[in-house]
Structures are given as structure tokens and as C-alpha cells.
Design an enzyme around this catalytic site. Structure first.
Site, PDB file in Angstrom:
ATOM      1  N   TYR A  98       0.907  -1.210   0.118  1.00 24.20           N
ATOM      2  CA  TYR A  98      -0.175   0.007   0.057  1.00 24.20           C
ATOM      3  C   TYR A  98       0.815   1.242  -0.102  1.00 24.20           C
ATOM      4  O   TYR A  98       0.480   2.348  -0.488  1.00 24.20           O
ATOM      5  CB  TYR A  98      -0.967   0.049   1.217  1.00 24.20           C
ATOM      6  CG  TYR A  98      -2.156  -0.934   1.030  1.00 24.20           C
ATOM      7  CD1 TYR A  98      -3.333  -0.622   0.309  1.00 24.20           C
ATOM      8  CD2 TYR A  98      -2.141  -2.157   1.608  1.00 24.20           C
ATOM      9  CE1 TYR A  98      -4.316  -1.371   0.231  1.00 24.20           C
ATOM     10  CE2 TYR A  98      -3.118  -2.990   1.375  1.00 24.20           C
ATOM     11  CZ  TYR A  98      -4.111  -2.862   0.665  1.00 24.20           C
ATOM     12  OH  TYR A  98      -5.222  -3.847   0.549  1.00 24.20           O
ATOM     13  N   ASN A 126     -13.049  -0.652  -4.814  1.00 25.52           N
ATOM     14  CA  ASN A 126     -12.936  -1.362  -6.572  1.00 25.52           C
ATOM     15  C   ASN A 126     -14.092  -2.294  -6.795  1.00 25.52           C
ATOM     16  O   ASN A 126     -14.104  -3.309  -6.046  1.00 25.52           O
ATOM     17  CB  ASN A 126     -11.588  -2.176  -6.543  1.00 25.52           C
ATOM     18  CG  ASN A 126     -11.490  -3.037  -7.892  1.00 25.52           C
ATOM     19  OD1 ASN A 126     -11.990  -2.498  -8.744  1.00 25.52           O
ATOM     20  ND2 ASN A 126     -10.441  -3.548  -7.906  1.00 25.52           N
ATOM     21  N   CYS A 134      -6.735  -5.797  -7.382  1.00 20.22           N
ATOM     22  CA  CYS A 134      -6.468  -5.317  -6.059  1.00 20.22           C
ATOM     23  C   CYS A 134      -5.968  -6.031  -5.180  1.00 20.22           C
ATOM     24  O   CYS A 134      -5.203  -5.735  -4.085  1.00 20.22           O
ATOM     25  CB  CYS A 134      -7.832  -4.495  -5.569  1.00 20.22           C
ATOM     26  SG  CYS A 134      -9.212  -5.567  -5.481  1.00 20.22           S
ATOM     27  N   HIS A 135      -6.181  -7.430  -5.313  1.00 21.31           N
ATOM     28  CA  HIS A 135      -5.536  -8.563  -4.612  1.00 21.31           C
ATOM     29  C   HIS A 135      -4.039  -8.628  -4.659  1.00 21.31           C
ATOM     30  O   HIS A 135      -3.255  -9.214  -3.719  1.00 21.31           O
ATOM     31  CB  HIS A 135      -6.181  -9.870  -5.135  1.00 21.31           C
ATOM     32  CG  HIS A 135      -5.567 -10.227  -6.447  1.00 21.31           C
ATOM     33  ND1 HIS A 135      -6.448  -9.912  -7.535  1.00 21.31           N
ATOM     34  CD2 HIS A 135      -4.770 -11.035  -6.986  1.00 21.31           C
ATOM     35  CE1 HIS A 135      -5.994 -10.250  -8.857  1.00 21.31           C
ATOM     36  NE2 HIS A 135      -4.842 -11.064  -8.065  1.00 21.31           N
ATOM     37  N   GLU A 161      -1.369 -17.090  -8.916  1.00 21.93           N
ATOM     38  CA  GLU A 161      -0.399 -16.346  -9.462  1.00 21.93           C
ATOM     39  C   GLU A 161       1.141 -16.481  -9.278  1.00 21.93           C
ATOM     40  O   GLU A 161       2.128 -15.911  -9.990  1.00 21.93           O
ATOM     41  CB  GLU A 161      -0.847 -14.805  -9.696  1.00 21.93           C
ATOM     42  CG  GLU A 161      -2.057 -14.246  -9.912  1.00 21.93           C
ATOM     43  CD  GLU A 161      -2.223 -12.772  -9.778  1.00 21.93           C
ATOM     44  OE1 GLU A 161      -1.251 -12.314  -9.810  1.00 21.93           O
ATOM     45  OE2 GLU A 161      -3.416 -12.381  -9.949  1.00 21.93           O
TER      46      GLU A 161
END
Length: 175
Positions: A98, A126, A134-135, A161
Site C-alpha cells: 500500500y 474497487n 486489487c488483490h 499467480e
């Protein structure tokens, strides 16, 4: 007019919403802000955009890194849109904190600094989760925080991912 459909993902049911401008919503069942921008006149059905969204999700959940995305109708405040634009730049399989995201937003807005909390609030609003990734935003040193679909889903998406979790709440993240 909004059109809705459901997609059954490995992480639970997803509500997809599209209008004339493109895909305008994706929420995991039970997630924070679930369907909060779906209008009262929304109707179940199908559109080309929803078919493209399902195709993209099929590729994504198969462990592929989609190189395209369906048309998105991104709706939010000017500040939210700046934050979400930065989220779109985070590559598949990578994460940022962040604080790093706040620095990018500050740079884009030609400001000396930006509060990570303000950026985090925009990230949390979002309505196109997964498509606007956003993850991929984590706390300091890789701690898992703040995902509207739930932290278990966030961890699962990051593993999909290619991130291997050192502990249930922390990514292998360089310090």
C-alpha cells in the site's frame, strides 16, 4: 440498463454485471460491498461483455496470465480512478505494498506524498476485482490485509499467480 450473470469460480460464486459501457461489477458472494452498485432495474441475462468476462475468468482460473481484458466501465471518483489506474499496471504474479502504491499515486498527482490509508480506502472500493487487480496490493513486508473478497481468497489468488505463502498471513516478500 445493467445485465447480471453468475460465474462459478474455484473460490466461490461470482456476480458479474455489465451495462452499455462494459463490465461494471465483479463481486465474490459474501464479499464486502457485494453488489452495491447494481441498480434496481438490473436483469439477469447475457451480453457479449459478460461472455468475454467469463472467458477471461476461465483463462485466469486455469492459471494463465490473460493478456487482454473485456471492456470495462470503470465508475468512481477522480481519486479512485487514479488509484485503480495504478492497480491496472501491477503485472500478473507481482505484488506491491500500500505504501508503494501511495507513492505511485502521489507521483502521478505531482504531490510530495499520499496517505497509504486514503489509497487503501480507494482500493477497497474497487468494483471490478480481479480485472482491476486489487488483490496484488499487500501490507508492509507482504502481510495480507484488506481484500473485500476475504483474505483466504486473496491468498488463493496470489498462490494461483505463483506466490508461495510462507505462513497463512504473510507472503515471501523481500524486506
Amino acid at each position: 440498463m445493467q445485465t447480471t450473470c453468475y460465474y462459478q469460480s474455484p473460490l466461490g460464486q461470482i456476480l458479474l454485471v455489465a451495462d452499455e459501457g462494459g463490465l461494471c461489477g465483479l463481486w465474490f458472494d459474501g464479499g464486502r460491498y457485494y453488489a452495491d452498485t447494481v441498480g434496481p432495474d438490473a436483469k439477469p441475462g447475457d451480453r457479449a461483455t459478460l461472455a468475454l468476462a467469463r472467458q477471461w475468468l476461465d483463462e485466469y482460473f486455469a492459471g494463465q496470465a490473460p493478456t487482454w481484458r473485456p471492456p470495462l466501465h470503470i465508475q468512481g471518483t477522480a481519486f479512485q480512478r487514479v488509484v485503480w489506474d495504478q492497480l491496472l499496471k501491477i503485472p500478473y504474479g507481482q505484488v506491491i505494498t500500500y505504501g508503494q502504491l501511495a507513492k505511485q499515486v502521489a507521483d502521478q498527482r505531482h504531490q510530495a506524498k499520499m496517505a497509504a490509508q486514503a489509497v487503501g480506502n480507494a482500493v477497497g472500493k474497487n468494483h471490478l476485482s480481479l480485472f482491476i487487480p486489487c488483490h496484488r496490493v499487500v501490507g508492509t513486508h507482504g502481510s495480507l490485509t484488506g481484500y473485500g473478497g476475504g483474505l483466504d481468497r486473496k491468498a488463493a489468488l496470489l498462490r494461483l499467480e505463483g506466490h508461495h505463502m510462507a505462513t497463512p498471513d504473510r507472503l515471501n516478500f523481500p524486506k
